[in-house]
Design a protein around this motif. Structure first.
Motif, PDB file in Angstrom:
ATOM      1  N   THR A 182       0.764  -1.173   0.037  1.00 48.05           N
ATOM      2  CA  THR A 182       0.123  -0.084  -0.002  1.00 48.05           C
ATOM      3  C   THR A 182       0.796   1.269   0.024  1.00 48.05           C
ATOM      4  OG1 THR A 182      -0.121  -0.144   2.409  1.00 48.05           O
ATOM      5  CG2 THR A 182      -1.909  -1.110   1.110  1.00 48.05           C
ATOM      6  N   GLY A 183       2.129   1.045  -0.065  1.00 52.18           N
ATOM      7  CA  GLY A 183       3.056   2.195  -0.185  1.00 52.18           C
ATOM      8  C   GLY A 183       3.671   2.878   0.979  1.00 52.18           C
ATOM      9  N   LEU A 184       3.642   1.900   2.038  1.00 49.78           N
ATOM     10  CA  LEU A 184       4.325   1.996   3.389  1.00 49.78           C
ATOM     11  C   LEU A 184       5.656   1.984   3.164  1.00 49.78           C
ATOM     12  CD1 LEU A 184       1.811   0.297   5.894  1.00 49.78           C
ATOM     13  CD2 LEU A 184       1.764   2.865   4.778  1.00 49.78           C
ATOM     14  N   ARG A 185       6.715   2.948   3.651  1.00 50.20           N
ATOM     15  CA  ARG A 185       7.928   3.000   3.444  1.00 50.20           C
ATOM     16  C   ARG A 185       8.902   2.576   4.598  1.00 50.20           C
ATOM     17  NH1 ARG A 185      10.266   7.313   1.916  1.00 50.20           N
ATOM     18  NH2 ARG A 185      11.846   6.534   0.964  1.00 50.20           N
ATOM     19  N   TYR A 186       8.914   3.294   5.637  1.00 55.33           N
ATOM     20  CA  TYR A 186       9.585   3.197   6.829  1.00 55.33           C
ATOM     21  C   TYR A 186       8.849   3.652   8.227  1.00 55.33           C
ATOM     22  CZ  TYR A 186      10.381   8.131   6.128  1.00 55.33           C
ATOM     23  OH  TYR A 186      10.146   9.546   5.893  1.00 55.33           O
ATOM     24  N   ILE A 187       9.366   3.204   9.391  1.00 54.10           N
ATOM     25  CA  ILE A 187       8.861   4.048  10.521  1.00 54.10           C
ATOM     26  C   ILE A 187       9.354   5.486  10.646  1.00 54.10           C
ATOM     27  CG2 ILE A 187       8.612   3.529  13.119  1.00 54.10           C
ATOM     28  CD1 ILE A 187       8.739   0.487  12.554  1.00 54.10           C
ATOM     29  N   ASP A 188       8.135   6.048  11.066  1.00 49.47           N
ATOM     30  CA  ASP A 188       8.661   7.703  11.141  1.00 49.47           C
ATOM     31  C   ASP A 188       9.013   7.932  12.765  1.00 49.47           C
ATOM     32  OD1 ASP A 188       8.398  10.561   9.836  1.00 49.47           O
ATOM     33  OD2 ASP A 188       7.517  10.527  11.871  1.00 49.47           O
ATOM     34  N   HIS A 189       8.031   7.488  13.417  1.00 47.55           N
ATOM     35  CA  HIS A 189       8.238   7.552  14.850  1.00 47.55           C
ATOM     36  C   HIS A 189       7.514   6.813  15.423  1.00 47.55           C
ATOM     37  CE1 HIS A 189       4.867  10.542  14.042  1.00 47.55           C
ATOM     38  NE2 HIS A 189       4.450  10.121  15.084  1.00 47.55           N
ATOM     39  N   MET A 190       7.747   6.282  16.828  1.00 49.69           N
ATOM     40  CA  MET A 190       6.692   5.272  17.724  1.00 49.69           C
ATOM     41  C   MET A 190       6.505   5.944  19.082  1.00 49.69           C
ATOM     42  SD  MET A 190       8.223   1.428  16.839  1.00 49.69           S
ATOM     43  CE  MET A 190       7.078   0.751  17.736  1.00 49.69           C
ATOM     44  N   VAL A 191       5.362   6.069  19.599  1.00 42.61           N
ATOM     45  CA  VAL A 191       4.750   6.850  20.474  1.00 42.61           C
ATOM     46  C   VAL A 191       4.627   6.047  21.917  1.00 42.61           C
ATOM     47  CG1 VAL A 191       3.162   8.496  21.446  1.00 42.61           C
ATOM     48  CG2 VAL A 191       3.929   8.429  19.062  1.00 42.61           C
ATOM     49  N   GLY A 192       5.039   6.366  22.933  1.00 44.08           N
ATOM     50  CA  GLY A 192       5.151   5.505  24.246  1.00 44.08           C
ATOM     51  C   GLY A 192       4.019   6.352  25.144  1.00 44.08           C
ATOM     52  N   ASN A 193       3.161   5.829  25.691  1.00 42.66           N
ATOM     53  CA  ASN A 193       2.190   6.290  26.569  1.00 42.66           C
ATOM     54  C   ASN A 193       2.689   5.970  27.980  1.00 42.66           C
ATOM     55  OD1 ASN A 193       0.615   7.575  24.940  1.00 42.66           O
ATOM     56  ND2 ASN A 193      -1.100   6.268  25.071  1.00 42.66           N
ATOM     57  N   VAL A 194       2.723   6.784  28.867  1.00 41.77           N
ATOM     58  CA  VAL A 194       3.288   6.318  30.299  1.00 41.77           C
ATOM     59  C   VAL A 194       2.020   6.924  31.321  1.00 41.77           C
ATOM     60  CG1 VAL A 194       5.629   6.360  29.765  1.00 41.77           C
ATOM     61  CG2 VAL A 194       4.708   8.426  30.473  1.00 41.77           C
ATOM     62  N   ASP A 195       2.314   6.524  32.530  1.00 41.71           N
ATOM     63  CA  ASP A 195       1.137   6.992  33.368  1.00 41.71           C
ATOM     64  C   ASP A 195       1.547   8.349  34.024  1.00 41.71           C
ATOM     65  OD1 ASP A 195      -0.972   6.626  35.019  1.00 41.71           O
ATOM     66  OD2 ASP A 195      -0.391   4.618  35.687  1.00 41.71           O
ATOM     67  N   LYS A 243      12.753   8.375  16.719  1.00 44.44           N
ATOM     68  CA  LYS A 243      11.971   9.437  17.262  1.00 44.44           C
ATOM     69  C   LYS A 243      11.120   8.580  18.169  1.00 44.44           C
ATOM     70  CE  LYS A 243      12.524  12.940  13.575  1.00 44.44           C
ATOM     71  NZ  LYS A 243      12.951  12.086  12.574  1.00 44.44           N
ATOM     72  N   PHE A 244      11.064   8.910  19.404  1.00 43.91           N
ATOM     73  CA  PHE A 244       9.966   8.395  20.517  1.00 43.91           C
ATOM     74  C   PHE A 244       9.506   9.465  21.189  1.00 43.91           C
ATOM     75  CE2 PHE A 244      13.484   4.747  20.768  1.00 43.91           C
ATOM     76  CZ  PHE A 244      12.726   3.939  19.815  1.00 43.91           C
ATOM     77  N   PRO A 245       8.410  10.105  20.960  1.00 41.05           N
ATOM     78  CA  PRO A 245       7.381  10.842  21.592  1.00 41.05           C
ATOM     79  C   PRO A 245       6.869  10.100  22.864  1.00 41.05           C
ATOM     80  CG  PRO A 245       6.605  10.924  19.225  1.00 41.05           C
ATOM     81  CD  PRO A 245       7.659   9.647  19.350  1.00 41.05           C
TER      82      PRO A 245
END
Length: 383
Positions: A182-195, A243-245
């Motif tokens: 479907t045209g996906l190329r690479y991981i731009d960022h991954m987001v972590g949710n914390v408490d 990148k990790f928000p």
């Protein structure tokens, strides 16, 4: 410059573009992301059909692995590993019982897995996996690992002496069923949710333990609606490939999406994986045809896009039809859209993003995005 085995044209520069990053831990890119899932065979079929991933490798009973089955999927530079336990007493079952399907491993490609382990552990990381050499007929891989937020781990992967399909113990997964990408190329960022109150702790972890810099911060004035809010710090390594928000809840009238995630995931974890495309209109159109559900963006959002963003290459009417949002920063603009959760628990979802020069994270879209998520929370009775 290094090249990742098994993926053509997968070259990553170590050039430092964020000088604020200490960068004592050179990272070449995301090697793979491993999800623990209840049924890996069925999950693999979903990601192939809906997202356009292709079969790459397999490990399980047929390859001599007795406790789990793992299916490796690939699309351009993205590799997902879907793993399921084969016995009730497997420790993987405890992870699944508590969290449901979700990200367990964010694997980082490095030149030296021993050094990565030593550098991070001496700076305070909790060891997960001592450096180990894995062999097969195609060479050797060195892996090591550390704990991060919740039960998420980073595995450091050194593969410069390996020519196999993925890792030792895996065999090529040959399948007649491989829907077109479907045209996906690479991981731009991954987001972590914390408490509550944990964002600064984990931002400090990535700064001091892994040498990351704080690229940008958002507080509850930036990311809020009438009902809910969150705070976020985006951490990046020196070359900008990782990148990790890190998000934490902020006080509002009602429960925020971060609280909802932590409640249903039963702890901190990876909230979403942002994957890049060169043609978001094509990608989203294809994924919609294949049954992927996206968040609904209110039609009035598009009434102000032209004034706020200015001239763009895309047809705004088509973006409105698909629900794709637009934002601009000093260096260009970006287009983005978010799926609904990809499992029954309202936890992990995906972001599809196309950057047209912009290096930001869509601050101008935060309110519309939050209102869309709140609509879903309202339907679930969790707002």
């Amino acid at each position: 410059m290094a090249t990742l085995t098994g993926i053509s044209n997968y070259n990553y520069s170590l050039d430092k573009i964020f000088p604020e990053a200490d960068d004592f831990l050179p990272l070449l890119g995301t090697d793979y992301v491993e999800l623990y899932v209840g049924n890996a065979k069925q999950a693999a079929h979903y990601y192939k059909t809906a997202f356009g991933f292709q079969s790459l490798a397999y490990a399980g009973l047929e390859t001599g692995v007795r406790d789990r089955a793992s299916y490796v999927l690939q699309q351009d530079k993205i590799r997902l590993v879907l793993t399921t336990p084969l016995h009730s007493d497997s420790p993987l079952n405890e992870h699944l019982r508590k969290h449901g399907d979700g990200v367990k491993v964010i694997a980082l490609w490095v030149e030296d897995a021993r050094d990565a382990f030593e550098q991070t552990v001496k700076r305070g990381a909790k060891p997960f996996m001592e450096p180990a050499i894995e062999f097969d007929a195609h060479g050797k891989v060195v892996r090591s690992g550390i704990h991060t937020y919740g039960e998420t781990i980073h595995i450091f992967v050194e593969r410069k002496e390996y020519k196999g399909i993925f890792l030792p113990g895996y065999e090529p997964w040959v399948s007649p069923y491989n829907p077109t990408p479907t045209g996906l190329r690479y991981i731009d960022h991954m987001v972590g949710n914390v408490d509550w109150g944990e964002m600064n702790q984990w931002a400090k972890f990535y700064n001091e333990v892994m040498g990351f810099a704080n690229l940008v911060s958002f507080d509850d004035k930036d990311i809020s609606t009438e009902y809910s809010a969150l705070m976020s710090k985006v951490m990046t390594n020196g070359n900008g490939r990782i990148k990790f928000p890190i998000n934490e809840p902020a006080h509002g009238k009602k429960k925020s999406q971060i609280e909802e995630y932590v409640d249903f995931y039963e702890g901190p974890g990876c909230q979403h994986i942002a994957v890049a495309t060169n043609d978001i209109v094509f990608t989203v159109s294809e994924m919609r045809k294949r049954g992927v559900e996206f968040l609904h963006v209110p039609g009035e959002y598009y009434d102000t896009v032209a004034n706020r963003v200015g001239t763009i290459d895309e047809d705004l009417r088509r973006l409105k039809e698909l629900g794709i949002m637009v934002d601009r920063d000093e260096e260009g603009y970006l287009l983005q859209i978010f799926t609904k959760p990809v499992e029954d628990r309202p936890t992990l979802f995906f972001e599809i993003i196309q950057r047209k020069g912009a290096k930001s994270f869509g601050k101008g879209n935060f309110r519309a995005l939050f209102e869309s998520i709140e609509d879903e929370q309202r339907r679930r009775g969790t707002l």
